[in-house]
Design a protein around this motif. Structure first.
Motif: not given
Length: 103
Positions: A47, A74-78, A97, A99-101
């Motif tokens: 991160v 991808h990855q909304s926290t990036s 966008h 998102e992989h879960s």
């Protein structure tokens, strides 16, 4: 994954943060241009700290200079993905966008 895209699409650019000491700058990796931007990861978490002051102008420069027409994040926290997605949107580019879960 980038090699699969490279076979189907004319040009693929990967933009990520650097991994010292070996990965920084712009590199051609098997025909895929990869930008390792100077935003260092925090510990082993993969991160980076948000820094829109430097991310946003750099995103604009790369998107324009490389002639990008679709931005995939991808990855909304990036923070890096958010900067490039927002800049792409403001430049009138198509932005996707995903998102992989794990759940």
């Amino acid at each position: 994954m980038s090699m699969i895209l490279k076979e189907r699409i004319k040009k693929v650019i990967v933009i990520t943060h650097c991994y010292p000491p070996d990965y920084y700058g712009r590199k051609d990796i098997d025909g895929v241009i990869t930008y390792y931007l100077p935003f260092y990861v925090i510990g082993s978490s993969n991160v980076v700290l948000p820094n829109y002051v430097t991310d946003y102008p750099q995103a604009k420069e790369i998107l324009i200079s490389e002639g990008i027409d679709i931005v995939h994040t991808h990855q909304s926290t990036s923070p890096l993905g958010l900067s490039f997605g927002m800049q792409g949107y403001h430049l009138g580019l198509r932005v996707v966008h995903t998102e992989h879960s794990l759940f």
